[in-house]
Design a protein around this motif. Sequence first.
Motif, PDB file in Angstrom:
ATOM      1  N   LYS A   1      -7.049  -6.258   0.144  1.00 39.45           N
ATOM      2  CA  LYS A   1      -7.759  -4.647   0.123  1.00 39.45           C
ATOM      3  C   LYS A   1      -7.452  -4.174   1.734  1.00 39.45           C
ATOM      4  N   GLU A   2      -6.054  -4.526   2.415  1.00 39.94           N
ATOM      5  CA  GLU A   2      -5.754  -4.048   3.662  1.00 39.94           C
ATOM      6  C   GLU A   2      -4.961  -2.730   3.424  1.00 39.94           C
ATOM      7  N   ASP A   3      -5.542  -1.737   2.741  1.00 39.36           N
ATOM      8  CA  ASP A   3      -4.537  -0.807   2.196  1.00 39.36           C
ATOM      9  C   ASP A   3      -3.818   0.210   3.014  1.00 39.36           C
ATOM     10  N   GLN A   4      -4.170   0.533   4.417  1.00 38.10           N
ATOM     11  CA  GLN A   4      -3.535   1.066   5.179  1.00 38.10           C
ATOM     12  C   GLN A   4      -2.343   0.527   5.625  1.00 38.10           C
ATOM     13  N   LYS A   5      -2.303  -0.659   5.884  1.00 33.44           N
ATOM     14  CA  LYS A   5      -1.272  -1.520   6.191  1.00 33.44           C
ATOM     15  C   LYS A   5      -0.355  -1.543   5.103  1.00 33.44           C
ATOM     16  N   ALA A   6      -0.769  -1.562   3.798  1.00 35.55           N
ATOM     17  CA  ALA A   6       0.210  -1.552   2.612  1.00 35.55           C
ATOM     18  C   ALA A   6       0.745  -0.383   2.384  1.00 35.55           C
ATOM     19  N   ILE A   7       0.152   0.728   2.830  1.00 39.56           N
ATOM     20  CA  ILE A   7       0.907   2.158   2.637  1.00 39.56           C
ATOM     21  C   ILE A   7       1.803   2.269   3.960  1.00 39.56           C
TER      22      ILE A   7
ATOM     23  N   HIS B   1       3.618   0.082   5.157  1.00 36.64           N
ATOM     24  CA  HIS B   1       4.897  -0.657   4.694  1.00 36.64           C
ATOM     25  C   HIS B   1       5.580   0.170   3.727  1.00 36.64           C
ATOM     26  N   ILE B   2       4.867   0.574   2.583  1.00 36.00           N
ATOM     27  CA  ILE B   2       5.479   1.338   1.360  1.00 36.00           C
ATOM     28  C   ILE B   2       6.246   2.666   2.272  1.00 36.00           C
ATOM     29  N   ARG B   3       5.735   3.234   2.976  1.00 37.29           N
ATOM     30  CA  ARG B   3       6.422   4.405   3.616  1.00 37.29           C
ATOM     31  C   ARG B   3       7.388   4.044   4.341  1.00 37.29           C
ATOM     32  N   SER B   4       7.719   2.953   4.934  1.00 31.25           N
ATOM     33  CA  SER B   4       8.807   2.393   5.703  1.00 31.25           C
ATOM     34  C   SER B   4       9.917   2.020   4.870  1.00 31.25           C
ATOM     35  N   LEU B   5       9.617   1.693   3.912  1.00 34.75           N
ATOM     36  CA  LEU B   5      10.918   1.201   2.851  1.00 34.75           C
ATOM     37  C   LEU B   5      11.327   2.520   1.929  1.00 34.75           C
TER      38      LEU B   5
ATOM     39  N   THR C   1      13.554   2.827  -1.820  1.00 32.56           N
ATOM     40  CA  THR C   1      13.893   1.602  -2.137  1.00 32.56           C
ATOM     41  C   THR C   1      12.544   0.664  -2.836  1.00 32.56           C
ATOM     42  N   VAL C   2      11.351   1.020  -2.373  1.00 34.94           N
ATOM     43  CA  VAL C   2      10.213   0.529  -2.919  1.00 34.94           C
ATOM     44  C   VAL C   2       9.597   1.195  -4.341  1.00 34.94           C
ATOM     45  N   ILE C   3      10.301   2.273  -4.780  1.00 34.02           N
ATOM     46  CA  ILE C   3       9.830   3.202  -5.710  1.00 34.02           C
ATOM     47  C   ILE C   3       9.571   2.194  -7.317  1.00 34.02           C
ATOM     48  N   PRO C   4      10.736   1.419  -7.415  1.00 35.77           N
ATOM     49  CA  PRO C   4      10.587   0.636  -8.721  1.00 35.77           C
ATOM     50  C   PRO C   4       9.376  -0.298  -8.738  1.00 35.77           C
ATOM     51  N   TYR C   5       8.969  -0.830  -7.547  1.00 36.98           N
ATOM     52  CA  TYR C   5       8.175  -1.697  -7.353  1.00 36.98           C
ATOM     53  C   TYR C   5       6.677  -1.197  -7.328  1.00 36.98           C
ATOM     54  N   LEU C   6       6.408   0.128  -7.311  1.00 36.54           N
ATOM     55  CA  LEU C   6       5.315   0.813  -7.155  1.00 36.54           C
ATOM     56  C   LEU C   6       4.392   0.849  -8.538  1.00 36.54           C
ATOM     57  N   ILE C   7       5.100   0.708  -9.853  1.00 37.71           N
ATOM     58  CA  ILE C   7       4.397   0.755 -10.976  1.00 37.71           C
ATOM     59  C   ILE C   7       3.673  -0.306 -11.316  1.00 37.71           C
TER      60      ILE C   7
ATOM     61  N   ILE D   1      -0.864   6.893  -4.670  1.00 42.43           N
ATOM     62  CA  ILE D   1      -0.267   7.855  -5.494  1.00 42.43           C
ATOM     63  C   ILE D   1       0.700   9.017  -4.788  1.00 42.43           C
ATOM     64  N   MET D   2       0.041   9.502  -3.544  1.00 38.72           N
ATOM     65  CA  MET D   2       0.656  10.417  -2.766  1.00 38.72           C
ATOM     66  C   MET D   2       2.259   9.716  -1.948  1.00 38.72           C
ATOM     67  N   SER D   3       2.024   8.458  -1.796  1.00 37.63           N
ATOM     68  CA  SER D   3       3.100   7.890  -1.235  1.00 37.63           C
ATOM     69  C   SER D   3       4.104   7.648  -2.369  1.00 37.63           C
ATOM     70  N   TYR D   4       3.790   7.647  -3.729  1.00 37.97           N
ATOM     71  CA  TYR D   4       4.735   7.229  -4.689  1.00 37.97           C
ATOM     72  C   TYR D   4       5.274   8.571  -5.290  1.00 37.97           C
ATOM     73  N   ILE D   5       4.654   9.733  -5.140  1.00 34.17           N
ATOM     74  CA  ILE D   5       5.100  10.996  -5.794  1.00 34.17           C
ATOM     75  C   ILE D   5       6.293  11.732  -4.998  1.00 34.17           C
ATOM     76  N   HIS D   6       6.036  11.750  -3.617  1.00 29.31           N
ATOM     77  CA  HIS D   6       6.767  12.313  -2.922  1.00 29.31           C
ATOM     78  C   HIS D   6       8.436  11.986  -3.026  1.00 29.31           C
ATOM     79  N   PRO D   7       8.602  10.727  -2.888  1.00 29.17           N
ATOM     80  CA  PRO D   7       9.945  10.222  -2.739  1.00 29.17           C
ATOM     81  C   PRO D   7      10.668  10.117  -4.316  1.00 29.17           C
ATOM     82  N   LEU D   8      10.002  10.532  -5.465  1.00 33.93           N
ATOM     83  CA  LEU D   8      10.653  10.245  -6.602  1.00 33.93           C
ATOM     84  C   LEU D   8      11.808  11.049  -6.961  1.00 33.93           C
ATOM     85  N   LYS D   9      11.861  12.227  -6.502  1.00 27.48           N
ATOM     86  CA  LYS D   9      13.127  13.032  -6.809  1.00 27.48           C
ATOM     87  C   LYS D   9      14.340  12.481  -6.094  1.00 27.48           C
ATOM     88  N   ASP D  10      14.124  12.057  -4.783  1.00 23.12           N
ATOM     89  CA  ASP D  10      15.401  11.303  -4.185  1.00 23.12           C
ATOM     90  C   ASP D  10      15.598   9.931  -4.760  1.00 23.12           C
TER      91      ASP D  10
END
Length: 538
Positions: free
Chosen positions: A321-327, A329-333, A336-342, A361-370
């Motif tokens: 439950k360390e969500d900010q640290k997780a997010i 990390h997600i943004r730094s990738l 490349t992280v998109i397939p693993y978010l599901i 979800i916000m970190s997920y949606i933005h890079p979907l098009k790219d």
Amino acid sequence: MFLDKYIEPLNYCAENFMRILDTNNPNTQKAVEKGLLLYRQGFVSQVKIDNEKVTGAVQDVTPVKVILDLNFIQTSSCTCYTEGICRHQLAVFFYFLGLAGKVSTWIADWRKPNKKPLELKNLNLMRASDLLQVNETNEPDYTEWITSFNESFDSLIAAKSQKPHTITEMYYIYNRKLKSNAPFQNEWKLLYLLVGNVYTFKKFLLLSKTLDHSAATINRYYRHIYHDLLTGIEETIYKLANFTFPFSFDQFLERLKGECSDILIINPIIKFESIQIYRMLWTNLFTKKQWQLDEAARLTDASASSFAEKIAIIHLRILLKEDQKAIDHIRSLQTTVIPYLIYWMDYFNSRKAWNRVEPYIMSYIHPLKDYLSSEYDDIDYCHEFSIMAIKSIAPFCEAKNRPDLLEKAYIQTLPFSFRHYESFLYENALFDKWIDLFTYMGMGIDELDKHQIKKLQEYDQSLLLSLYHRSIQEHIDLKTREHYRIAVRQIKKLRTLYKKLKKSNDFERFLILTLERTKRLRAFHEECRKGKLIHAEN
């Protein structure tokens, strides 16, 4: 039960598929792999055999119906849009073949460089009761289990793996032997099968690396084994969830945890499956907080983390439950992280953790098009992934009444999400955006049914103007007599629409300009005279 009367038609069908499916064609290889995966995941249903035809349903991204003609396989059909033999027809074939227990044998024979016709009558079909023999065992012992797995794998698979096409058949024999030695008690049997599948997966990772097999070789000959093991692990974990673990499980789980410490880095070619297994185990079995803290510290302290290890760190942060640290990390990738978010979306959805999921979800949606842009060479995958991505955020959007986030996801996944986005806009009476979407997709009035046209007329007739204009021009550009007639009919409907809007002068200007631009198209002008459009102008 598999009846003897079906052996001959099945044999003939198997031979035909063996003959017409080119093992050297990448598209054929891909279709076989996807068909096998659909079958192994249990997405084939409603299978019936009648008059040497096999019918069945396949639950893919879109459900389809399949008819296999056992006498002449080329005349088989599927309701999907793929021409020729598709993955859905192959999935139904594998289901039919699986009734005789010989899917792995057919796959192995098909992949052989010099294929020979498959004779099912010579394969010594056995009853299920002959294959599954329950052995009374002594007290479960992890070391004995691993020793047994290791000896069987090395003698049956590793020793005969110099020719890749033999691996699948040897795995089939190995797997039967592994299951036959399972403990009698249900919970111990499930734990045994789980450890067996995880350890076998790891042994295959090491085998692929030792033999220096390329991704192409693995994909062609035995990638489906990794999928099979992944599915088996997932199903076993799900069944184990129905039991209360005895205290004696703890030492087995701790040993298994140690067994998995390097699963992420053994073979990067099998990255996705390795990550999925790692996440399933840590989510469902290695649930002690101290274990998770120690694992996160171990991975964080690593001098050079691989991509898979970075995904593992994110996963552990989520579990802790360390969500900010997780997010972060997600943004730094990035993409490349998109397939693993599901997987993480499903994790939050299953727990209804709505207060935690929105930032993800916000970190997920933005890079979907790219991300989808980078995968354009595989259109099928883009369609499938787009639908999965939208479905993964839909529970949150519904629970928290956030259709705006759902719409953002639809927009980011266009054009692959067009049909679903179009339904979303229509159902929510967002007709202005609905028309804009049709225009964006280059579609005209022909794509609307009468009910939809009537609905738009009731809402705002002016919205139809752009669709009519586009469609008329498209029909004129096709330069055939039939399309000229359609264009004239639509011009007359457009005239009625302008009249209702009290803009008849605008229509007259449009008609004059259209006739001027098309003055060399005599056939079109002739159709205009027949439709009394030119007479109306004069």
